[in-house]
Design a protein around this motif. Structure first.
Motif, short mmCIF file in Angstrom:
data_model
loop_
_atom_site.label_atom_id
_atom_site.label_comp_id
_atom_site.label_asym_id
_atom_site.label_seq_id
_atom_site.Cartn_x
_atom_site.Cartn_y
_atom_site.Cartn_z
N ASP A 1 0.84 -1.21 0.00
CA ASP A 1 0.00 0.00 0.00
C ASP A 1 0.87 1.25 0.00
N GLU B 1 1.65 4.56 -2.96
CA GLU B 1 1.49 6.01 -2.77
C GLU B 1 2.65 6.81 -3.38
N THR C 1 -7.37 0.16 -3.67
CA THR C 1 -8.58 0.96 -3.81
C THR C 1 -8.72 1.50 -5.24
N ARG C 2 -7.59 1.90 -5.83
CA ARG C 2 -7.67 2.41 -7.21
C ARG C 2 -7.91 1.28 -8.20
N ARG D 1 -8.92 -5.82 2.98
CA ARG D 1 -8.91 -5.13 4.26
C ARG D 1 -8.93 -6.16 5.40
N TYR E 1 -17.17 2.25 -3.86
CA TYR E 1 -16.02 3.00 -3.37
C TYR E 1 -15.70 4.16 -4.31
N ASN E 2 -15.56 5.33 -3.73
CA ASN E 2 -15.30 6.51 -4.54
C ASN E 2 -13.88 7.02 -4.27
N PRO E 3 -12.97 6.82 -5.22
CA PRO E 3 -11.58 7.20 -4.96
C PRO E 3 -11.33 8.70 -5.04
N GLY E 4 -12.32 9.45 -5.51
CA GLY E 4 -12.17 10.90 -5.52
C GLY E 4 -11.41 11.45 -6.70
N THR F 1 -5.47 4.16 3.10
CA THR F 1 -4.01 4.07 3.16
C THR F 1 -3.34 5.36 3.63
N ARG G 1 -16.61 12.08 0.04
CA ARG G 1 -16.64 11.49 -1.30
C ARG G 1 -17.84 10.57 -1.45
N ASN G 2 -18.17 9.84 -0.38
CA ASN G 2 -19.34 8.95 -0.45
C ASN G 2 -20.63 9.71 -0.64
N GLU H 1 -14.63 17.09 -5.90
CA GLU H 1 -13.28 16.98 -5.33
C GLU H 1 -12.72 18.28 -4.74
#
Lengths: 273, 262
Positions: free
Chosen positions: A18, A22, A143-144, A167, A229-232, B96, B107-108, B113
């Protein structure tokens, strides 16, 4: 205490992937969807080789080598992770040399049977595919990857399962580490858990990890998580990403349809003549 | 401001193993109030908070947050209004990086953004944790984890802050920092804790629970100085209200009690 430290160490190892994800290298900045697709193509090409086509398979090592170098991924930890799966691959291929004695390579001083060729072919295929998967996680992050899978319309349930399982591994290992510490502190002189205690210990761990996983899920739910899941920071696929994919796809296609080592060999021997 | 009122109306809850955790609790928490929920282990504090956030649903009775009853259908609305901080911040921090964790909630809810970024930075600034934003949550100290977990809750800009044992496992300095932080929040605060000194400092009102029932509900200085009541409920006077263990005199919070008749 040795094993205890191993559990904790494994936990840090899992988290290391992880952390690697990054980083901000050229490879990390490639769109996750493109990396997932490239990995899929690589895996498909790798496993599509015939079991005796060992030499054709060899150029595919170029992909992990380039990725590891450009993404600045440390070699040793990745190779160590591969070692965990190697026994499984050996288990799959080990009977080939025993049953397949047909000579495939006949040299003046040695004969190599088809069994050995196919055994090494399985080893390479296994090694390459695991390496590719590890590289994908270390350069993209789970996550991505999950959000990329959703982009290609993989059902939400599967993606969710993948994310939560990933997880859960660390939750399970944290609990295992704690349980192990508690056991060992009250069992001086024992090198491992007494078989009599396996049952209760495993049961306890299961219940505790279940509770813990439940709380983690509740914490997610309380902050609006509804399975998606929203990674933004979803970037758009750029020309650079498409170029990246095209280059790799072209390389994989060339490796698949031409036996590069044989071609290079012919060119070299031709020049020598 | 009725939309920030929390109403517990005759709530009952029994766990599947038969343990009756909440036995007919009725109380109202008003907008902007800071309420400490205290009681011995197993008194029903955590269960009450979980009922409020809809993690558990009551077997009988009704909980209302403003005009909205807490039901399965209204969970999404309710949870946007309530920020719940878990007893163990590790349960809450699952991404992470701290930044991603704090951004998870907004975000949910589909916030775009740039706004998410603004909220995350504001929440991290509030808890003094901007420098932690790129760190992995599991590498933080206990106090830092707690700060990150609170930021994760604040980024949703809740109207009501609900906390389960916020000072548990914090060192004295981290505890003090957290208390100063909480004093600065103008939200409605509902804090379940064993840290009665914190309740005395932060919460003007205290609700004492015993065996799933409200035993006493009133002003914190009064309740926390009632030795008999506390004794009955498996609690002890806050240190600040006890006499000096060496010379036997001088209550730190004596001034608070003036006028309460205690």
């Amino acid at each position: 205490m040795i094993v205890m430290s191993n559990i904790i160490k494994s936990l840090y190892n899992i988290r290391m992937l992880d952390e690697l994800a990054e980083k901000r290298t050229f490879i990390h900045n490639i769109h996750p969807l493109i990396k997932v697709l490239t990995t899929c193509v690589y895996l498909t090409v790798t496993v599509s080789f015939d079991k005796y086509e060992l030499s054709g398979l060899l150029p595919l090592i170029f992909y992990p080598v380039v990725m590891i170098t450009l993404a600045e991924i440390p070699m040793i930890p990745i190779l160590k992770r591969m070692l965990v799966v190697i026994p499984l691959i050996i288990g799959i291929g080990i009977f080939n040399p025993l049953f397949d004695h047909k000579p495939m390579v006949v040299l003046p001083w040695i004969q190599i049977s088809g069994g050995w060729i196919s055994f090494f072919s399985i080893m390479f295929k296994g090694g390459f595919t695991i390496l590719a998967a590890l590289i994908l996680i270390a350069t993209t992050g789970m996550t991505r990857i999950a959000s990329a899978l959703r982009m290609i319309r993989v059902p939400r349930l599967f993606v969710l399962q993948l994310l939560l399982t990933y997880r859960y591994i660390s939750v399970l290992m944290e609990e295992a580490g704690r349980t192990w510490n508690a056991y060992m502190l009250r069992a001086p002189g024992q090198k491992s858990v007494n078989p009599k205690a396996w049952g209760p210990l495993a049961g306890q761990m299961l219940m505790r990890t279940y509770d813990r996983a439940q709380r983690v899920y509740q914490a997610m739910g309380l902050r609006g998580f509804n399975g998606e899941y929203n990674p933004g920071d979803v970037k758009k696929v750029t020309v650079k990403d498409i170029l990246y994919f095209t280059c790799w796809a072209a390389f994989f296609a060339v490796s698949r349809y031409f036996n590069l080592p044989a071609l290079i060999g012919e060119v070299v021997t031709g020049v020598m003549k | 401001m009725s939309h920030h009122i929390v109403d517990f109306i005759d709530i009952y809850f029994t766990y599947p193993d038969g343990k009756q955790a909440v036995n007919g609790i009725t109380c109202r928490i008003n907008h902007g109030e800071s309420v400490g929920i205290v009681g011995a282990n197993g008194a029903g504090k955590s269960s009450l908070l979980m009922l409020l956030t809809g993690i558990l649903l009551p077997a009988k009775g009704e909980i209302r947050v403003g005009e909205t009853p807490v039901t399965k259908k209204t969970l999404s609305v309710i949870r946007q209004k309530i920020g719940f901080s878990f007893q163990d911040p590790d349960d809450q921090l699952f991404m992470t990086t701290v930044y991603d964790d704090v951004a998870f909630g907004p975000r949910n809810y589909g916030i775009d953004e740039p706004e998410v970024k603004k909220r995350v930075m504001k929440a991290l600034e509030t808890v003094g944790a901007v420098h932690l934003k790129d760190r992995a949550p599991y590498k933080l100290s206990g106090g830092e984890k707690r700060a990150a977990a609170i930021a994760a809750v604040l980024s949703l800009e809740p109207d009501i802050l609900v906390m389960d044992e916020p000072t548990a496992a914090l060192d004295p300095k981290a505890r003090r920092r957290l208390m100063n932080l909480l004093k600065g929040f103008l939200h409605t605060k509902i804090i379940a804790t064993h840290d009665l000194d914190m309740v005395l400092e932060i919460c003007e009102r205290t609700i004492v629970l015993k065996e799933g029932r409200v035993v006493c509900d009133g002003l914190s200085p009064e309740i926390l100085n009632d030795e008999e009541l506390l004794e009955q409920c498996g609690l002890e006077k806050p240190l600040a209200l006890q006499n000096c263990p060496v010379c036997g005199s001088g209550k730190l919070y004596g001034s608070l009690l003036e006028g309460t008749g205690k």
